[in-house]
Enzyme design. Structure first.
Site, short mmCIF file in Angstrom:
data_model
loop_
_atom_site.label_atom_id
_atom_site.label_comp_id
_atom_site.label_asym_id
_atom_site.label_seq_id
_atom_site.Cartn_x
_atom_site.Cartn_y
_atom_site.Cartn_z
N ASP A 15 0.93 -1.22 -0.08
CA ASP A 15 -0.08 -0.15 0.08
C ASP A 15 0.91 1.06 0.15
O ASP A 15 0.67 2.11 0.78
CB ASP A 15 -0.99 0.01 1.22
CG ASP A 15 -1.78 -1.19 1.36
OD1 ASP A 15 -2.13 -1.84 0.11
OD2 ASP A 15 -1.80 -1.83 2.42
N GLU A 187 -11.16 0.96 -3.74
CA GLU A 187 -10.60 1.26 -2.42
C GLU A 187 -9.23 1.86 -2.73
O GLU A 187 -8.96 2.49 -3.94
CB GLU A 187 -10.14 0.21 -1.59
CG GLU A 187 -9.56 -0.79 -2.30
CD GLU A 187 -9.21 -2.17 -1.56
OE1 GLU A 187 -9.40 -2.10 -0.42
OE2 GLU A 187 -8.62 -3.20 -2.23
#
Length: 531
Positions: A15, A187
């Site tokens: 991420d 997301e």
């Protein structure tokens, strides 16, 4: 031209949020249940990277006691407004079943290395928050919304709300600005203002083998957002021969020389197997903007490349961390992590016995609260990890040793303990998907001299060893399946619901348990990790 070799951050570093401040480049990555929270790596050339700092170092900033496996810090976002660094992050408190408890926070610092402030609570509507600083000085929080209701899309969309610096809270209306594409699982939102457009970069397809980066744009911050006609802008889906799989969750940066790059998540499966025991890693791709204002990576098929042309910047090599740590410093190396809580002198000390790491045994390896364990990320398919342990257990409830660890339900552990018949002995156990097994009979150890322990990884197998002199080694137990320590093996699905998630990666470290509550200590002379 310098070349970038992917992944740039190997081992569990998912991420990525990339940021440039003048000539410095930073990447923040998720740490989940591992402490300290959020890794920030630094580079001056995008080629060479080093671990610089962890902003979440205090329990007041990150309380993860009781957090489940793969809970904790998800998808941090790092930004700078010209005077302050901002880090927003989620501390996931529950994640299996239909509900997710996802409080989001922001911390700030004048300098990237801190000190970082205590957290300001933002919201809990979903995860993957990011902070957008608009040209008019306003700040906006962006996050996905989680919908637990039956028959609904749980990834309900991307929402936007203003953040007031003066009031230290979110203010004004909550606006849905994007509902995602047919790829689903929308997301990881990031907003960028480039010329006359607001660009919304999101992760879609789920964080597995169909992961992707999607782009949309609007002339207004609140939308409507037009989806890139050639989406996704990056993916490795349906290209199983690529060495970099799971490409997604992108973040953009423009260099001081005007070049564009995308940092993104990726993973390297074991050869011939869809199992990623190194976890999700960080790679970077060179990008450009088309004449009609869309982003394109260098590969015409939108695929991630292992070798990428670097920017027109001078090379800035960094010193590699030594393979051998003699525990001669007053604090642990930043590359060591602990589970759910900071290292505390009450259970981890480098001073009580100078030159040794002392761990006081606490709760079991099942615990989500008080484990005496410290470990490093596994970053290579082949490596050798070694330590020297001095430990005098009084009962079978006291253990200390060397562990290959994924989470509380998946690990291999060679340890010293005491059995009624064998006395002080060496033992190898495994826990795979929660099932405990004893892989060897207790092997007696004589005297009080330290024992040397080692584990060797070679792609899909690992082997433990022990020695009394550090020169002559004996194998302990059978060769073991590394795939049992992978994201995929840790993820389980029953009756239409995920009962466990595997979002982290394999760690190798040392630990001690004392299930009697006496907190018997174990001493480790050194820790060596050689690739």
């Amino acid at each position: 031209m310098h070349m970038i070799t992917n992944p740039i951050l190997r081992g569990f570093n998912p991420d990525p949020s990339i940021l440039r401040v003048e000539e410095d480049y930073y990447i923040a990555t998720s740490t989940f249940e591992w402490f300290p929270g959020v890794q920030i790596h630094h580079s001056r050339d995008l080629v060479n990277w080093r671990l610089l700092t962890h902003p979440l170092q205090r329990r007041e900033q990150l309380n993860m006691s009781g957090n489940p496996n793969s809970g904790g810090v998800w998808a941090p976002h790092l930004s700078f407004d010209g005077s302050l660094y901002y880090l927003v992050y989620t501390n996931v408190r529950s994640l299996t079943g239909v509900y997710k408890d996802t409080p989001n926070y922001v911390v700030t610092a004048k300098h990237i290395t801190g000190p970082w402030s205590d957290p300001v609570y933002l919201n809990s509507s979903g995860f993957d928050p990011s902070l957008f600083h608009d040209q008019d000085g306003k700040k906006w929080l962006v996050n996905m919304v989680w919908d637990h209701r039956k028959g609904r899309n749980p990834f309900k969309g991307i929402v936007l709300q203003e953040y007031s610096v003066q009031e230290q809270r979110l203010v004004g209306p909550i606006q849905t600005i994007f509902e995602g594409t047919s790829l689903g699982c929308t997301e990881g939102p990031h907003i960028y203002r480039i010329e006359n457009y607001y660009y919304l970069l999101v992760a879609e397809g789920g964080t597995g083998y169909e992961h992707a980066v999607t782009l949309a744009r609007s002339r207004s911050l609140t939308g409507p957002y037009e989806v890139d006609p050639l989406n996704p802008v990056l993916t490795s889906s349906h290209h199983e021969s690529l060495p970099l799989q799971k490409a997604g969750h992108g973040s953009l940066v423009q260099t001081s020389t005007g070049e564009w790059y995308m940092a993104h998540l990726c993973a390297r499966p074991l050869p011939g197997r869809k199992q990623c025991h190194l976890g999700r890693e960080t790679a970077i791709q060179r990008c450009h903007w088309t004449d009609d204002g869309w982003l394109r990576v260098a590969d015409p098929q939108h695929l991630p490349q292992e070798k990428v042309a670097g920017p027109a910047l001078p090379l800035a090599p960094v010193e590699k961390e030594p393979a051998l740590d003699h525990f001669d410093h007053p604090a642990l190396s930043p590359s060591f992590s602990t589970l759910r809580e900071p290292a505390d002198p009450s259970w981890l000390s480098l001073e009580e016995r100078p030159g040794w790491l002392r761990l006081r045994g606490r709760e079991s390896l099942n615990s989500w609260h008080a484990q005496s364990l410290t470990a490093k990320r596994l970053a290579s398919f082949t490596c050798e990890v070694e330590t020297r342990l001095q430990f005098e257990p009084k009962s079978f409830q006291q253990m200390a040793g060397l562990i290959a660890y994924y989470n509380t339900k998946n690990y291999y552990y060679v340890h010293v303990t005491r059995e009624e018949a064998a006395g002080k002995c060496l033992h190898l156990i495994s826990v795979v998907q929660g099932q405990y097994d004893e892989l060897t009979e207790p092997m007696p150890l004589h005297g009080t001299e330290p024992v040397y322990l080692k584990v060797c990884f070679h792609y899909d197998v690992l082997q433990f060893y022990a020695s009394v002199d550090g020169s002559h080694w004996s194998s302990i137990g059978p060769a073991l399946d590394v795939g049992c320590l992978s994201d995929e093996a840790a993820t389980t699905f029953q009756n239409g619901v995920f009962t466990d998630w595997g979002f982290t990666g394999t760690f190798v470290g040392v630990c001690a348990q004392d299930l009697s509550g006496q907190r018997l200590h174990a001493d480790f002379d050194y820790f060596s990790l050689k690739e």
